[in-house]
Design a protein around this motif. Structure first.
Motif, PDB file in Angstrom:
ATOM      1  N   HIS A  60      44.550  34.091   0.443  1.00  0.00           N
ATOM      2  CA  HIS A  60      45.089  35.225   1.197  1.00  0.00           C
ATOM      3  C   HIS A  60      44.622  36.539   0.584  1.00  0.00           C
ATOM      4  O   HIS A  60      44.141  37.436   1.294  1.00  0.00           O
ATOM      5  N   HIS A  61      44.773  36.648  -0.728  1.00  0.00           N
ATOM      6  CA  HIS A  61      44.456  37.907  -1.395  1.00  0.00           C
ATOM      7  C   HIS A  61      42.966  38.233  -1.302  1.00  0.00           C
ATOM      8  O   HIS A  61      42.586  39.352  -0.936  1.00  0.00           O
ATOM      9  N   PHE A  62      42.134  37.253  -1.606  1.00  0.00           N
ATOM     10  CA  PHE A  62      40.688  37.466  -1.608  1.00  0.00           C
ATOM     11  C   PHE A  62      40.177  37.901  -0.238  1.00  0.00           C
ATOM     12  O   PHE A  62      39.435  38.885  -0.118  1.00  0.00           O
ATOM     13  N   THR A  63      40.562  37.176   0.804  1.00  0.00           N
ATOM     14  CA  THR A  63      40.043  37.520   2.125  1.00  0.00           C
ATOM     15  C   THR A  63      40.681  38.783   2.689  1.00  0.00           C
ATOM     16  O   THR A  63      40.091  39.445   3.546  1.00  0.00           O
ATOM     17  N   SER A  64      41.889  39.131   2.208  1.00  0.00           N
ATOM     18  CA  SER A  64      42.517  40.379   2.654  1.00  0.00           C
ATOM     19  C   SER A  64      41.797  41.591   2.073  1.00  0.00           C
ATOM     20  O   SER A  64      41.588  42.595   2.761  1.00  0.00           O
ATOM     21  N   VAL A  65      41.422  41.508   0.792  1.00  0.00           N
ATOM     22  CA  VAL A  65      40.770  42.660   0.169  1.00  0.00           C
ATOM     23  C   VAL A  65      39.282  42.714   0.490  1.00  0.00           C
ATOM     24  O   VAL A  65      38.678  43.786   0.498  1.00  0.00           O
ATOM     25  N   ALA A  66      38.671  41.556   0.760  1.00  0.00           N
ATOM     26  CA  ALA A  66      37.218  41.509   0.978  1.00  0.00           C
ATOM     27  C   ALA A  66      36.901  41.596   2.459  1.00  0.00           C
ATOM     28  O   ALA A  66      36.575  40.606   3.097  1.00  0.00           O
ATOM     29  N   GLY A  67      37.032  42.770   3.021  1.00  0.00           N
ATOM     30  CA  GLY A  67      36.710  42.949   4.430  1.00  0.00           C
ATOM     31  C   GLY A  67      35.226  43.206   4.613  1.00  0.00           C
ATOM     32  O   GLY A  67      34.381  42.707   3.871  1.00  0.00           O
ATOM     33  N   ALA A  68      34.899  44.040   5.592  1.00  0.00           N
ATOM     34  CA  ALA A  68      33.491  44.366   5.827  1.00  0.00           C
ATOM     35  C   ALA A  68      32.969  45.358   4.794  1.00  0.00           C
ATOM     36  O   ALA A  68      31.757  45.462   4.580  1.00  0.00           O
ATOM     37  N   ALA A  69      33.876  46.071   4.120  1.00  0.00           N
ATOM     38  CA  ALA A  69      33.458  47.149   3.215  1.00  0.00           C
ATOM     39  C   ALA A  69      32.562  46.687   2.067  1.00  0.00           C
ATOM     40  O   ALA A  69      31.599  47.393   1.735  1.00  0.00           O
ATOM     41  N   PRO A  70      32.832  45.527   1.398  1.00  0.00           N
ATOM     42  CA  PRO A  70      31.919  45.118   0.320  1.00  0.00           C
ATOM     43  C   PRO A  70      30.546  44.688   0.816  1.00  0.00           C
ATOM     44  O   PRO A  70      29.638  44.455   0.003  1.00  0.00           O
ATOM     45  N   ILE A  71      30.390  44.565   2.126  1.00  0.00           N
ATOM     46  CA  ILE A  71      29.066  44.346   2.700  1.00  0.00           C
ATOM     47  C   ILE A  71      28.453  45.691   3.095  1.00  0.00           C
ATOM     48  O   ILE A  71      27.321  46.008   2.742  1.00  0.00           O
ATOM     49  N   VAL A  72      29.248  46.501   3.812  1.00  0.00           N
ATOM     50  CA  VAL A  72      28.739  47.770   4.332  1.00  0.00           C
ATOM     51  C   VAL A  72      28.343  48.726   3.208  1.00  0.00           C
ATOM     52  O   VAL A  72      27.243  49.298   3.219  1.00  0.00           O
ATOM     53  N   THR A 296      30.462  55.400  -1.971  1.00  0.00           N
ATOM     54  CA  THR A 296      29.826  54.595  -0.915  1.00  0.00           C
ATOM     55  C   THR A 296      30.095  53.118  -1.171  1.00  0.00           C
ATOM     56  O   THR A 296      30.438  52.366  -0.262  1.00  0.00           O
ATOM     57  N   ILE A 297      29.916  52.696  -2.440  1.00  0.00           N
ATOM     58  CA  ILE A 297      30.329  51.344  -2.833  1.00  0.00           C
ATOM     59  C   ILE A 297      31.731  51.459  -3.420  1.00  0.00           C
ATOM     60  O   ILE A 297      31.907  51.838  -4.579  1.00  0.00           O
ATOM     61  N   ALA A 298      32.714  51.165  -2.592  1.00  0.00           N
ATOM     62  CA  ALA A 298      34.104  51.158  -3.056  1.00  0.00           C
ATOM     63  C   ALA A 298      34.506  49.696  -3.231  1.00  0.00           C
ATOM     64  O   ALA A 298      34.466  49.155  -4.338  1.00  0.00           O
ATOM     65  N   CYS A 299      34.847  49.047  -2.142  1.00  0.00           N
ATOM     66  CA  CYS A 299      35.121  47.609  -2.194  1.00  0.00           C
ATOM     67  C   CYS A 299      33.864  46.905  -2.703  1.00  0.00           C
ATOM     68  O   CYS A 299      32.772  47.167  -2.218  1.00  0.00           O
ATOM     69  N   GLY A 300      34.041  46.032  -3.669  1.00  0.00           N
ATOM     70  CA  GLY A 300      32.895  45.377  -4.287  1.00  0.00           C
ATOM     71  C   GLY A 300      32.666  45.861  -5.690  1.00  0.00           C
ATOM     72  O   GLY A 300      32.005  45.195  -6.487  1.00  0.00           O
ATOM     73  N   ALA A 301      33.213  47.047  -6.029  1.00  0.00           N
ATOM     74  CA  ALA A 301      33.200  47.539  -7.403  1.00  0.00           C
ATOM     75  C   ALA A 301      34.645  47.784  -7.819  1.00  0.00           C
ATOM     76  O   ALA A 301      35.158  47.178  -8.743  1.00  0.00           O
ATOM     77  N   ILE A 302      35.328  48.665  -7.121  1.00  0.00           N
ATOM     78  CA  ILE A 302      36.779  48.855  -7.279  1.00  0.00           C
ATOM     79  C   ILE A 302      37.261  49.544  -6.010  1.00  0.00           C
ATOM     80  O   ILE A 302      36.539  50.347  -5.421  1.00  0.00           O
ATOM     81  N   GLY A 334      35.625  37.555  -6.624  1.00  0.00           N
ATOM     82  CA  GLY A 334      35.123  37.058  -5.349  1.00  0.00           C
ATOM     83  C   GLY A 334      34.509  38.167  -4.522  1.00  0.00           C
ATOM     84  O   GLY A 334      33.437  37.996  -3.925  1.00  0.00           O
ATOM     85  N   GLU A 335      35.153  39.319  -4.505  1.00  0.00           N
ATOM     86  CA  GLU A 335      34.607  40.437  -3.739  1.00  0.00           C
ATOM     87  C   GLU A 335      33.346  40.986  -4.393  1.00  0.00           C
ATOM     88  O   GLU A 335      32.404  41.398  -3.707  1.00  0.00           O
ATOM     89  N   GLY A 336      33.313  40.978  -5.729  1.00  0.00           N
ATOM     90  CA  GLY A 336      32.102  41.406  -6.418  1.00  0.00           C
ATOM     91  C   GLY A 336      30.913  40.515  -6.093  1.00  0.00           C
ATOM     92  O   GLY A 336      29.787  40.993  -5.919  1.00  0.00           O
TER      93      GLY A 336
END
Length: 567
Positions: A60-72, A296-302, A334-336
């Protein structure tokens, strides 16, 4: 540069971060205890407070925080070169995101599942709390509106992803019943769920769903946006065990498998990174790498959004406090890994530098489409999976990431609305609060143009506001640690870095919005900047006072190790 080198170094750094640094944080800084009575047990209501297996909660937590942003974010930021993006993602995940996500989860669990916004009332005062809630509300509004537009665009451009996207809901409902009502074996249910999801992907690849140009007076894109909001509203009021948890859990497994496919293809095909390590010839109009890379890189770093999820839903489902290490820190890992995969896909997924430069001809280009295109080429080359199916797998992965984040985002924004209403003495039930959230989000999405153009209207401020929120969340964690007399350096370093970069970025963007005559974004920028500076000032005072005062009694925070037994 061979992409395998990037993959091996990046993955190794994140694994070592979990094995070593998260252990240090858990034992020396946050001092997690198995015997602590978590809010999920103390306040168990079967709806929001539900004791949850740590693997299900991680999903739940991983997929909730890892949206499209760590890709975009990474897929746009590589325009400055792959090395700065790689460095920020790896170091940010290990030393910044882990401390932030784990800390927010711990702080909330130690305060009966209260959100970071609520905690600010106790630690920096009511004025600071109100300003904090403004920033949180804006971040959630940006996420919900923009992700609806992103998902709708993918469903329109990649119709093969439609069946697996909506079929995943049916699979999740089945899994929820199987786990909680019928008490089936979790590994067996997991295998069945993953097989079902990949069967849906195969079906979707053969049976694309293309909507008519207009439905009920709406374009296909707008119709998908409306359906997504209706679904997210319904999902947000259902008990978490019925849909949110199982959907996120099974999506987490499927998404990790998809990441495994991408990384496996990289190892087999070993594509060359055609993009430059440092791009000295960025297109005209590209902003300075400092401070824009770090927002620009927010999700995926912090990401500040992670703190909202940690303290908004995950803390209410924590079975044991020690589970927070796996759920919080490994969730950020996981998001990283997703962000690292996006960097590799968008720098090594093109045959020549000319092809790459054609895609990255202006700042803001790339994004999800570059990830799907480049990643699909790598999977096709490395594993022999047909190009169309490869694109379907990655597009479905992106959609499911974004959709699960939107599910949680609507629920979290409902909590904020209810909390804001309670401040002025109004008690809103969850249905009314959800309708208010949907009305505001859809009003923004459709209020500034056709096809949900408004959903992306305030997106330029998302990264900056999101990073600012992460800094403010870390400031709250720092105050709590200081009040307890614990070391604060692992939190203070990322806190100062993020506050400097995000405030700097707000000032830079303010000039850009003024020059462009974009008065709405300029006004929002000013509001966010004033609120942020005010909260920073209040937090600094609170930290100064905490250092002067003797450490508070552990009992004051319900630190009663061994005094009670989990119900």
């Amino acid at each position: 540069m061979n992409s395998v080198v990037l993959a091996v170094i990046g993955v190794a750094m994140m694994i070592l971060g979990y094995l070593l640094y998260s252990r240090f944080l858990s034992r020396r800084i946050y001092k997690l205890q198995d015997s602590f009575v978590t809010p999920a047990h103390e306040l168990n209501d079967g709806v929001d407070y539900v004791p949850t297996n740590k693997y299900v909660l991680w999903g739940h937590h991983f997929t909730s925080v890892a949206g499209a942003a760590p890709i975009v974010g990474p897929a746009i930021a590589v325009i400055w070169g792959w090395f700065p993006a790689f460095l920020w993602v790896t170091l940010g995940t290990v030393f910044f995101a882990g401390a932030h996500d784990l800390g927010a989860l711990w702080a909330s669990a130690r305060h009966r599942g209260q959100s970071i916004g609520s905690l600010s009332s106790k630690y920096i005062g009511n004025r600071g709390r109100n300003l904090f809630l403004v920033i949180i509300f804006l971040v959630l509004l940006m996420v919900n509106a923009a992700f609806a537009v992103v998902i709708a665009g993918l469903l329109t451009s990649t119709p093969t992803a439609v069946i697996p996207t909506w079929g995943a809901i049916v699979v999740a409902l089945f899994i929820g019943q199987a786990i909680y009502r019928y008490k089936w074996n979790l590994p067996a249910v997991s295998v069945v769920g993953v097989v079902a999801l990949y069967a849906l992907i195969l079906i979707g690849d053969q049976v694309p769903v293309v909507l008519p140009e207009t439905i009920l007076g709406l374009s296909a894109n707008s119709f998908w946006i409306v359906i997504l909001f209706v679904y997210a509203g319904i999902a947000s009021v259902l008990p978490v065990w019925m849909l949110l948890q199982p959907r996120d859990y099974i999506n987490g497994l499927q998404l990790f498998i998809a990441l495994g496919i991408l990384y496996g293809a990289v190892l087999v095909s070993a594509p060359t990174v055609v993009a430059p390590a440092f791009n000295g010839a960025v297109p005209e109009g590209t902003p300075s790498i400092v401070p824009l890379l770090f927002v620009t890189i927010a999700c995926g770093a912090i990401s500040g959004f992670h703190g909202i999820v940690s303290s908004g839903t995950s803390s209410k489902q924590l079975d044991k406090e020690t589970d927070a290490r796996f759920v919080g820190y490994f969730g950020s890992v996981g998001e990283g890994l997703l962000a690292l995969g996006a960097i590799i896909a968008t720098t090594a997924g093109f045959r020549t530098i000319a092809e790459w430069e054609e895609v990255y001809s202006a700042f803001g280009q790339g994004g999800v489409s570059a990830f799907v295109q480049g990643g699909g080429a790598i999977v096709n080359s490395g594993l022999g999976i047909p190009a169309g199916l490869s694109a379907t797998i990655l597009a479905t992965m992106a959609v499911l990431f974004a959709a699960t984040t939107m599910d949680t985002g609507i629920r979290l924004q409902r909590f904020v609305v209810q909390e804001a209403a309670s401040i002025i003495g109004v008690n809103l039930n969850k249905l009314v609060a959800t309708l208010i959230v949907l009305a505001i989000a859809m009003g923004l999405t459709f209020g500034a143009g056709a096809d949900g153009a408004g959903g992306m209207l305030i997106w330029p401020l998302f990264g900056t506001t999101n990073q600012l929120l992460a800094g403010l969340t870390l400031s709250m964690i720092a105050v709590i640690l200081l009040r307890k007399g614990r070391p604060v350096t692992p939190v203070l370093v990322p806190l100062l870095f993020l506050l400097v970069m995000s405030v700097y970025a707000l000032i830079v963007q303010m000039g850009q919005f003024y020059a462009a005559g974009n008065w709405l974004l300029l006004g929002l920028d000013v509001i966010i900047l004033v609120a942020a500076v005010w909260v920073i000032f209040e937090s600094a005072i609170a930290m100064s006072q905490a250092k002067k005062n003797p450490p508070e009694l552990e009992d004051d925070e319900r630190d009663r190790a061994g005094a009670r037994t989990r119900s």
